[in-house]
Scaffold this active site. Structure first.
Site, PDB file in Angstrom:
ATOM      1  N   SER A 138       0.835  -1.200   0.000  1.00  0.00           N
ATOM      2  CA  SER A 138       0.000   0.000   0.000  1.00  0.00           C
ATOM      3  C   SER A 138       0.872   1.253   0.000  1.00  0.00           C
ATOM      4  CB  SER A 138      -0.963  -0.046   1.189  1.00  0.00           C
ATOM      5  OG  SER A 138      -1.978   0.915   1.061  1.00  0.00           O
TER       6      SER A 138
ATOM      7  N   ASP B 110      -5.915  -3.318  -2.497  1.00  0.00           N
ATOM      8  CA  ASP B 110      -4.831  -3.135  -1.542  1.00  0.00           C
ATOM      9  C   ASP B 110      -4.276  -4.450  -0.986  1.00  0.00           C
ATOM     10  OD1 ASP B 110      -3.218  -2.323   0.624  1.00  0.00           O
ATOM     11  OD2 ASP B 110      -4.523  -0.623   1.056  1.00  0.00           O
TER      12      ASP B 110
END
Length: 313
Positions: A43, A173
């Site tokens: 991320s 993500d």
């Protein structure tokens, strides 16, 4: 010796590891990436990893957060709260535009460092891990644009929409399964790269840590309404603990250094730019404390050997 850097996910809290690394760079007089053989990030940590691999200094990456945070997480707070009930809280467009301004047309294969960046395929439910061409069997990822890699690993559910690659693959993500990527980093080093476990030195950077506050008894704390607000915290805390334990078991406790200072509950939020100055200061102060030991282990004046990929764009 093989040196590994891993960086957790955490949205704007990525200011902490960026500031930490920038302070180290100022002290050693060189870019931190030059001293690592493998960099793994999830991320916001994936964006930092990409930046380091593509030649950006940690100070430049820190400036990315300071200059672009308000643009990425923009809009009316009330309207965002209403929209979040049915769609993602933020549009992908501002984040994409900012990433394009930094990375341009660069591809994963342009990285001068071995990179591993996790995501998830929403069609199959399988993990989707981007890797530079650091092994003969890694034949495709090096062609992917850095912007697509960054958007894939940073498309946090409820915050950003699913990111689709040109081929149509829907990705979200990597933090949903590897927010702390230190475990997969050590597994990659040993199983894919074939590095000796005793040769590994790992620096694992979190984006600050909050104490887990979940009631373990009482019938009123065991139902859906209670867990809806708590379950993500439990998942993230347990995943990080498991990842760190895996890395320590494989590489040895003494070879894994974890830095993620504990802060008060709710002190920093994933999408709150108001915390940037404090996170920057925290990164600087933690780096000052850690510098003597880190200099001896990671920044001893001997840079990592040049990375020669099996394939290039």
């Amino acid at each position: 010796m093989k040196r590994i850097l891993t960086i957790d996910g955490g949205g704007m809290k990525g200011v902490f590891p960026a500031s930490f690394l920038a302070t180290l760079e100022d002290a050693i007089g060189d870019t931190v990436a030059n001293f690592f053989d493998l960099i793994v990030g999830t991320s916001t940590g994936g964006i930092i990893a990409l930046g380091l691999g593509l030649g950006f200094s940690a100070q430049q990456i820190l400036a990315f957060y300071e200059e672009s945070g308000a643009t990425i997480f923009s809009g009316n707070r009330f309207l965002r709260a209403i929209r979040r009930l049915g769609v993602s809280k933020y549009s992908e467009k501002p984040l994409k535009a900012v990433l394009e301004s930094y990375f341009g047309e660069k591809r994963l294969g342009d990285s001068t460092k071995r990179l591993v960046i996790p995501s998830v395929n929403m069609d199959t439910g399988e993990v989707y891990v981007y890797k530079t061409a650091h092994h003969a069997r890694l034949e495709r990822d090096y062609k992917i644009k850095a912007v697509d890699v960054a958007l894939s690993t940073a498309s946090a559910p409820t915050y950003f929409p699913t990111h689709r690659l040109a081929a149509g693959t829907p990705l979200i993500d990597g933090g949903v399964w590897a927010n702390n990527p230190v475990g997969i980093a050590v597994v990659e080093a040993i199983s894919v790269l074939g590095w000796e476990r005793d040769s590994l030195k790992v620096l694992s950077l979190g984006c600050t840590t909050e104490p887990l506050r979940v009631a373990s008894t009482g019938r009123l704390t065991q139902g859906m309404w209670y867990w809806a607000a708590k379950i993500a915290d439990v998942f993230m805390t347990a995943q990080s603990s498991a990842a760190l334990g895996t890395a320590q078991l494989l590489a040895g406790h003494e070879n894994v250094i974890r830095i993620s200072p504990t802060v008060g509950k709710g002190r920093f939020e994933l999408d709150a730019v108001k915390g940037i100055p404090s996170l920057k200061g925290l990164g600087d102060s933690e780096a000052r404390k850690a510098l003597p030991s880190l200099r001896r282990i990671f920044f001893n004046g001997i840079p990592a050997e040049p990375f020669v990929p099996f394939r290039q764009p």
